[in-house]
Design a protein around this motif. Structure first.
Motif, PDB file in Angstrom:
ATOM      1  N   THR A  38       0.814  -1.217   0.000  1.00  0.00           N
ATOM      2  CA  THR A  38       0.000   0.000   0.000  1.00  0.00           C
ATOM      3  C   THR A  38       0.846   1.266   0.000  1.00  0.00           C
ATOM      4  N   ASN A  39       1.984   1.239   0.670  1.00  0.00           N
ATOM      5  CA  ASN A  39       2.848   2.412   0.774  1.00  0.00           C
ATOM      6  C   ASN A  39       3.725   2.625  -0.455  1.00  0.00           C
ATOM      7  N   GLY A  40       3.664   1.722  -1.422  1.00  0.00           N
ATOM      8  CA  GLY A  40       4.479   1.843  -2.619  1.00  0.00           C
ATOM      9  C   GLY A  40       5.834   1.170  -2.525  1.00  0.00           C
ATOM     10  N   MET A  41       6.080   0.471  -1.417  1.00  0.00           N
ATOM     11  CA  MET A  41       7.355  -0.223  -1.241  1.00  0.00           C
ATOM     12  C   MET A  41       7.328  -1.553  -2.007  1.00  0.00           C
ATOM     13  N   ILE A  42       8.377  -1.805  -2.774  1.00  0.00           N
ATOM     14  CA  ILE A  42       8.469  -3.053  -3.532  1.00  0.00           C
ATOM     15  C   ILE A  42       8.917  -4.151  -2.578  1.00  0.00           C
ATOM     16  N   LEU A  43       8.048  -5.167  -2.399  1.00  0.00           N
ATOM     17  CA  LEU A  43       8.348  -6.262  -1.484  1.00  0.00           C
ATOM     18  C   LEU A  43       9.213  -7.327  -2.137  1.00  0.00           C
ATOM     19  N   LYS A  44       8.964  -7.585  -3.417  1.00  0.00           N
ATOM     20  CA  LYS A  44       9.752  -8.589  -4.126  1.00  0.00           C
ATOM     21  C   LYS A  44       9.694  -8.278  -5.611  1.00  0.00           C
ATOM     22  N   ARG A  45      10.796  -8.551  -6.302  1.00  0.00           N
ATOM     23  CA  ARG A  45      10.889  -8.308  -7.735  1.00  0.00           C
ATOM     24  C   ARG A  45      11.617  -9.475  -8.367  1.00  0.00           C
ATOM     25  N   GLY A  46      11.225  -9.838  -9.578  1.00  0.00           N
ATOM     26  CA  GLY A  46      11.895 -10.945 -10.245  1.00  0.00           C
ATOM     27  C   GLY A  46      11.456 -11.138 -11.679  1.00  0.00           C
ATOM     28  N   HIS A  47      12.072 -12.142 -12.315  1.00  0.00           N
ATOM     29  CA  HIS A  47      11.807 -12.436 -13.723  1.00  0.00           C
ATOM     30  C   HIS A  47      10.634 -13.380 -13.908  1.00  0.00           C
ATOM     31  N   GLU A  48      10.294 -14.168 -12.888  1.00  0.00           N
ATOM     32  CA  GLU A  48       9.199 -15.133 -12.966  1.00  0.00           C
ATOM     33  C   GLU A  48       8.123 -14.772 -11.960  1.00  0.00           C
ATOM     34  N   VAL A  49       6.850 -14.849 -12.381  1.00  0.00           N
ATOM     35  CA  VAL A  49       5.759 -14.476 -11.485  1.00  0.00           C
ATOM     36  C   VAL A  49       5.649 -15.438 -10.296  1.00  0.00           C
ATOM     37  N   GLN A  50       5.958 -16.719 -10.502  1.00  0.00           N
ATOM     38  CA  GLN A  50       5.876 -17.689  -9.402  1.00  0.00           C
ATOM     39  C   GLN A  50       6.865 -17.342  -8.290  1.00  0.00           C
ATOM     40  N   GLN A  51       8.059 -16.906  -8.656  1.00  0.00           N
ATOM     41  CA  GLN A  51       9.060 -16.518  -7.654  1.00  0.00           C
ATOM     42  C   GLN A  51       8.609 -15.279  -6.882  1.00  0.00           C
ATOM     43  N   VAL A  52       8.024 -14.320  -7.569  1.00  0.00           N
ATOM     44  CA  VAL A  52       7.591 -13.083  -6.941  1.00  0.00           C
ATOM     45  C   VAL A  52       6.431 -13.348  -5.983  1.00  0.00           C
ATOM     46  N   LEU A  53       5.554 -14.275  -6.343  1.00  0.00           N
ATOM     47  CA  LEU A  53       4.383 -14.567  -5.514  1.00  0.00           C
ATOM     48  C   LEU A  53       4.739 -15.319  -4.240  1.00  0.00           C
ATOM     49  N   LYS A  54       5.962 -15.793  -4.127  1.00  0.00           N
ATOM     50  CA  LYS A  54       6.383 -16.479  -2.895  1.00  0.00           C
ATOM     51  C   LYS A  54       6.406 -15.544  -1.697  1.00  0.00           C
ATOM     52  N   VAL A  55       6.315 -14.247  -1.947  1.00  0.00           N
ATOM     53  CA  VAL A  55       6.258 -13.281  -0.847  1.00  0.00           C
ATOM     54  C   VAL A  55       4.986 -13.505  -0.016  1.00  0.00           C
ATOM     55  N   PHE A  56       3.966 -14.133  -0.594  1.00  0.00           N
ATOM     56  CA  PHE A  56       2.715 -14.384   0.113  1.00  0.00           C
ATOM     57  C   PHE A  56       2.698 -15.731   0.838  1.00  0.00           C
ATOM     58  N   ASP A  57       3.743 -16.542   0.666  1.00  0.00           N
ATOM     59  CA  ASP A  57       3.823 -17.815   1.387  1.00  0.00           C
ATOM     60  C   ASP A  57       4.086 -17.537   2.851  1.00  0.00           C
ATOM     61  N   LYS A  58       3.309 -18.179   3.691  1.00  0.00           N
ATOM     62  CA  LYS A  58       3.480 -17.958   5.124  1.00  0.00           C
ATOM     63  C   LYS A  58       4.554 -18.896   5.657  1.00  0.00           C
ATOM     64  N   GLN A  59       5.431 -18.334   6.441  1.00  0.00           N
ATOM     65  CA  GLN A  59       6.492 -19.112   7.057  1.00  0.00           C
ATOM     66  C   GLN A  59       5.992 -19.665   8.385  1.00  0.00           C
ATOM     67  N   LEU A  60       6.196 -20.939   8.603  1.00  0.00           N
ATOM     68  CA  LEU A  60       5.834 -21.536   9.885  1.00  0.00           C
ATOM     69  C   LEU A  60       6.893 -21.202  10.913  1.00  0.00           C
ATOM     70  N   LYS A  61       6.456 -20.833  12.091  1.00  0.00           N
ATOM     71  CA  LYS A  61       7.391 -20.470  13.143  1.00  0.00           C
ATOM     72  C   LYS A  61       7.188 -21.400  14.323  1.00  0.00           C
ATOM     73  N   LEU A  62       8.263 -21.727  14.985  1.00  0.00           N
ATOM     74  CA  LEU A  62       8.219 -22.565  16.170  1.00  0.00           C
ATOM     75  C   LEU A  62       7.823 -21.707  17.358  1.00  0.00           C
ATOM     76  N   VAL A  63       6.767 -22.138  18.044  1.00  0.00           N
ATOM     77  CA  VAL A  63       6.283 -21.418  19.204  1.00  0.00           C
ATOM     78  C   VAL A  63       6.639 -22.248  20.443  1.00  0.00           C
ATOM     79  N   GLU A  64       7.373 -21.635  21.344  1.00  0.00           N
ATOM     80  CA  GLU A  64       7.762 -22.340  22.568  1.00  0.00           C
ATOM     81  C   GLU A  64       6.925 -21.832  23.742  1.00  0.00           C
ATOM     82  N   LYS A  65       6.622 -22.749  24.657  1.00  0.00           N
ATOM     83  CA  LYS A  65       5.850 -22.365  25.844  1.00  0.00           C
ATOM     84  C   LYS A  65       6.746 -22.053  27.005  1.00  0.00           C
TER      85      LYS A  65
END
Length: 132
Positions: free
Chosen positions: A105-132
């Protein structure tokens, strides 16, 4: 009757005329170039991500713009707001940073590339380990 001027006495018309045949489609395309569009495979990849994000309740609406210099797929939380993200295809940048980019929204480029599939990986959610 012709649209050519009258000849004077002793002049002859030559078979070589200066008129030429112009293909109107080529002329129009040279004057008004076609807009940039997403190819089918590119749009399939974008819509797959869009469907996943709609299923998760993150996105609700989209818009596609085909402009002279770039194609833009905008995603919205609500249709009356500014787009959350823009997925852009700019062929002029293909040889440099890559034709595809994801912009927030702010106009900041989050990811740029030659292939659309690579660029769309910015939307893949990373799993994080949650410790108690």
């Amino acid at each position: 009757m012709t649209d050519q001027p009258d000849l004077r006495h002793g002049e002859h018309r030559s078979a070589d005329t200066s008129s030429s045949v112009v293909d109107l489609r080529e002329y129009k395309q040279s004057k008004d170039p076609l807009p940039v569009t997403f190819h089918r495979r590119e749009l399939d990849a974008i819509l797959w991500i869009y469907g996943r994000m709609v299923g998760e309740g993150e996105w609700r609406d989209y818009a596609i713009d085909h402009l002279k210099e770039k194609a833009v797929f905008s995603v919205f939380k609500r249709s009356g707001e500014m787009p959350l993200f823009r997925i852009e295809k700019n062929p002029k940048l293909a040889a440099k940073q890559g034709a595809f980019s994801v912009v927030n929204t702010n106009g900041m480029i989050l990811k740029r590339g030659h292939e659309v599939q690579q660029v769309l990986k910015v939307f893949d959610k990373q799993l994080k380990l949650v410790e108690k």
